[in-house]
Enzyme design. Structure first.
Site, short mmCIF file in Angstrom:
data_model
loop_
_atom_site.label_atom_id
_atom_site.label_comp_id
_atom_site.label_asym_id
_atom_site.label_seq_id
_atom_site.Cartn_x
_atom_site.Cartn_y
_atom_site.Cartn_z
CB CYS A 27 -0.99 -0.05 1.16
SG CYS A 27 -2.39 1.05 0.92
CG HIS B 233 -3.55 -3.74 3.17
ND1 HIS B 233 -2.52 -3.25 3.97
CD2 HIS B 233 -4.15 -2.65 2.63
CE1 HIS B 233 -2.51 -1.93 3.92
NE2 HIS B 233 -3.49 -1.54 3.11
CD GLU C 92 -1.18 -6.09 5.50
OE1 GLU C 92 -0.82 -6.35 4.33
OE2 GLU C 92 -1.78 -5.04 5.80
#
Ligand SMILES: [Mn+2]
Length: 239
Positions: A108, A212, A214
């Site tokens: 990001c 994202h 993660e």
């Protein structure tokens, strides 16, 4: 065997003298076999080479928006400035990462930083971008579940790593790459043309993604980005 040490840049709590980082970044690095280590950005910049002496790879984490004067624009009314100290630290960190060819994954803000660092520009507010059939890329309210498809360039390090060219990704960003920076290749796009990933194929591992991974580290496709980083870091640590 020693685990590859993966530095993760930290965000902050607005208005408080606190660092902040969602747990999922360290969780994803650990799941991928790396040792996650947090990097405090309110450091003297002379510390940067010392941090990198102790690291085999780096994750540039998400956050607020870069200073658009870096690419010759006034700040958009909807943009939210990142802490200038964080911005300064991460540019210095990325300069040293590139000098050493340390494996790096930008997420990001991290991917936007990679692009601006190479002289590229950003769309500061995607709803203003002229597109046919625009998608909403922002997180609206508390809905963290929004996703869209992403097409990955077949002959790229990213598709090689993922083993596929179609992906479902979360989306919670209002900015993305406009003009790609020097040496960066656009390797993934959303169906409305928004750039979702770039890479520098001349480095062992240099990938920036606008989504994202993660937050989706329980899904094989997204954990692979961290596994790719950890593998590259392991190869580096072994040399
Ligand atoms: Mn998106």
């Amino acid at each position: 065997m020693a685990k590859p040490r993966i530095g993760i840049t930290m965000d902050y709590v607005t208005g408080k003298p606190h660092y902040m980082l969602p747990w999922t970044y360290a969780e994803a690095v650990e799941k991928a076999g790396g040792l996650p280590l947090m990097l405090p950005y309110r450091s003297d910049l002379s510390q940067v080479p010392h941090y990198l002496d102790g690291l085999d790879g780096v994750v540039l984490s998400g956050g607020d928006d870069l200073d658009p004067s870096l690419f010759g624009e006034e700040r958009h009314a909807m943009a939210r400035a990142v802490d200038p100290d964080r911005q300064k630290f991460e540019f210095a960190l990325l300069t040293e990462i590139e000098r050493r060819a340390t494996p790096v994954l930008g997420i990001c803000l991290g991917s936007q930083l990679m692009n601006v660092h190479r002289g590229g520009s950003l769309y500061q507010f995607l709803p203003d971008m002229d597109r046919s059939e625009p998608l909403e890329h922002r997180r609206i309210g508390d809905d963290w579940g929004a996703r869209h498809g992403v097409s990955v360039e077949p002959k790229s390090n990213l598709s090689h790593l993922l083993g596929k060219t179609q992906l479902e990704c979360n989306t919670s960003h209002k900015q993305s790459v406009h003009k790609p920076g020097h040496g960066l290749r656009v390797v993934a796009t959303a169906p409305d043309g928004v750039i979702e990933a770039t890479e520098d194929p001349s480095f062992p591992f240099y990938i920036g993604v606008q989504w994202h991974p993660e937050r989706q580290n329980d899904e094989a496709d997204h954990l692979k980005l961290f596994q790719g980083l950890v593998s590259a870091a392991t190869r580096r640590a072994g040399t």
